[in-house]
Design an enzyme around this catalytic site. Structure first.
Site, mmCIF file in Angstrom:
data_model
loop_
_atom_site.group_PDB
_atom_site.id
_atom_site.type_symbol
_atom_site.label_atom_id
_atom_site.label_comp_id
_atom_site.label_asym_id
_atom_site.label_seq_id
_atom_site.Cartn_x
_atom_site.Cartn_y
_atom_site.Cartn_z
ATOM 1 N N SER B 18 -12.341 -28.571 6.062
ATOM 2 C CA SER B 18 -11.578 -29.146 7.171
ATOM 3 C C SER B 18 -11.473 -28.071 8.248
ATOM 4 O O SER B 18 -12.477 -27.401 8.522
ATOM 5 C CB SER B 18 -10.224 -29.612 6.645
ATOM 6 O OG SER B 18 -9.536 -30.364 7.610
ATOM 7 N N HIS B 45 -13.934 -32.984 7.469
ATOM 8 C CA HIS B 45 -12.958 -33.712 8.284
ATOM 9 C C HIS B 45 -13.283 -33.487 9.754
ATOM 10 O O HIS B 45 -13.618 -32.385 10.163
ATOM 11 C CB HIS B 45 -11.551 -33.160 8.045
ATOM 12 C CG HIS B 45 -11.022 -33.459 6.694
ATOM 13 N ND1 HIS B 45 -9.890 -32.869 6.211
ATOM 14 C CD2 HIS B 45 -11.462 -34.285 5.717
ATOM 15 C CE1 HIS B 45 -9.649 -33.318 4.991
ATOM 16 N NE2 HIS B 45 -10.600 -34.177 4.666
ATOM 17 N N ASP B 137 -6.423 -32.302 0.862
ATOM 18 C CA ASP B 137 -7.597 -33.048 0.405
ATOM 19 C C ASP B 137 -8.579 -32.099 -0.288
ATOM 20 O O ASP B 137 -8.732 -30.953 0.108
ATOM 21 C CB ASP B 137 -8.260 -33.712 1.615
ATOM 22 C CG ASP B 137 -9.330 -34.719 1.224
ATOM 23 O OD1 ASP B 137 -9.301 -35.196 0.074
ATOM 24 O OD2 ASP B 137 -10.177 -35.027 2.076
#
Lengths: 271, 200
Positions: B18, B45, B137
């Protein structure tokens, strides 16, 4: 607790034998994730208890089917797609005395209302019929009501403007508490009916069929069967619209269709 | 306990990241062997419906870089990128499928969804890497890779530009190895089938 592949198969066999729902040709990874999610969400201590509930409780069955299928959708999703429909497809549809559109697998109906807004702005809604079908009766009931969460309206309004909309988006609904209630004139031309793409047949002829982000949950064979069903339900020179990651390219019907620019819209050839 | 790494076996490498993760990839990709004989899946992401990422990353390597397509068979030597705004799932028959269900950890694609399904499909033939990020996540998914017998690597939180994501995985005890970018590059090249395990 994670469900095993064999247990997924058991549940799918139950659904087929007891209720006639055929999920056997759905993509397995997604189904399995959805069933695991439901096990957690509804706090089942074991797979056996979930299975028992599905087999014996018809109300729970409804929830089960609704939850293992994906019902996430939004208004004016992929604004460039709607811009293309607005600028190109509707120009063609306008030449028909009666416009018949099928939203297959419409879920809670956000895309059907988006289409109704486009038709109204093009002054075509009065001569249009929007058939909205899904296999889940409960999501169709939500679609029929046309009441959507207010928190989503900011995003939808941005999508609407990107799609070429020039009106005040908030004119299309009335805000009440945390809901947006869409104007009744939009839903006046919508016909809601349960229809299962796996097992039900063609029921009419259309000039435009939209089935966006449904085929991704099907395996290749089922995708092909459903595309054939659409082919049988589409007039010559009609349009077929799919989701942004879906394609006709490898299907058996692809020879009869021409993709429109770079959009996920295909036009059926004249013969 | 140091996990023994068996070379000549990994069929799939899956990398999730991310905030700060892309910078790591931009450093890793140019230094990956170009005769790579396992497949690579990247789950990053990001905002919006961009195809920019594919272009950006394919400039960094001679390996084939492409967006993963639904029902596509996973082939060795190809770098697949999870498309924006869909979850990328891996089926047991080693094909991709896409899923537009709810966001997980505010994310779609969610690293967990790809890691968990890849762990099921590939078991011990899978290596997973979790990079920098400000999100939880990926930690659960990495743990599932480990539990399925795969190899799990976490970017060293001291080096990561945002340490939260790698830290979450370490706290779950999901990491077989905690490595810097440079060490990650070395290991990924050693996972190639065509070379014998060397000294590390």
């Amino acid at each position: 607790m994670m469900i095993k592949d064999a247990e997924v198969d058991l549940l799918l066999t139950d659904l087929m034998d007891l209720y006639g729902y055929d999920f056997t040709d759905y993509s397995k990874a997604s189904l399995k994730r959805r069933i695991n999610r439901l096990l957690l969400l509804d706090k089942f201590p074991s797979f056996a208890e979930l299975r028992f509930r599905v087999k014996t409780d018809e109300d729970y069955l409804k929830r089960f089917v609704e939850e293992i299928t994906v019902n996430v959708t939004e208004m004016f999703r992929d604004p460039s797609f709607y811009r293309y429909v607005r600028e190109k497809v509707l120009k063609v549809l306008a030449t028909y005395p009666l416009i018949r559109i099928w939203h297959a697998g419409c879920s809670t109906g956000e895309e059907v209302y988006s289409m109704a807004i486009l038709l109204q702005e093009a002054n075509l809604l009065h001569k249009s019929l929007l058939y909205a079908t899904d296999l889940n009766p409960d999501v169709l009931e939500k679609a029929r009501k046309g009441i959507f969460p207010l928190v989503n309206m900011k995003q939808y309004s941005e999508n609407y403007i990107l799609s070429g909309g020039t009106h005040e988006f908030s004119d299309y609904y009335t805000a009440k508490y945390d809901h947006a209630i869409f104007n009744k004139e939009l839903s006046g031309k919508m016909i809601f009916a349960t229809h299962n793409l796996v097992s039900d047949r063609s029921f009419n002829e259309f000039q435009l069929i939209l089935c966006r982000n449904v085929l991704i949950y099907f395996d290749k064979d089922l995708q092909d069967r459903v595309l054939t069903l659409f082919d049988q339900s589409l007039d010559a020179l009609g349009f077929l619209a799919l989701g942004s990651k879906e394609t006709l390219r490898f299907s058996t019907i692809s020879n009869h269709y021409i993709q429109q620019d770079k959009e996920k819209i295909w036009r059926k050839k004249s013969s | 306990m140091e996990k023994e790494i068996f070379m000549n076996k990994y069929e799939l490498l899956i990398i999730g990241g991310s905030a700060g993760g892309l910078e790591v990839l931009l450093e890793v990709l140019p230094q990956l062997r170009t005769d790579l004989d396992y497949a690579v899946v990247l789950v990053m992401h990001r905002r919006g419906g961009d195809s920019l990422l594919t272009g950006l990353l394919s400039d960094k390597t001679k390996l084939a870089v492409k967006e993963a397509e639904e029902k596509e068979a996973i082939r060795p030597g190809v770098i697949y990128i999870a498309p924006a705004d869909y979850h990328l799932l891996i089926e047991n028959d080693k094909t991709f499928s896409l899923d537009y269900s709810e966001k997980i950890h505010y994310s779609r694609p969610a690293i967990d969804a790809s890691f968990e399904t890849a762990a099921e499909a590939y078991g011990p033939l899978l290596a997973g890497v979790l990079l920098s990020g400000a999100n939880a996540d990926g930690a659960e998914g990495l743990l599932q890779i480990k539990q399925a017998g795969g190899l799990t690597i976490v970017q060293d939180p001291d080096e990561a530009s945002v340490s939260y994501m790698p830290q979450q995985a370490i706290e779950k005890n999901a990491a077989d190895k905690i490595l810097t970018t440079r060490q990650i590059i070395g290991l990924l090249n050693e996972l190639n089938h065509s070379i014998k395990p060397g000294n590390r």
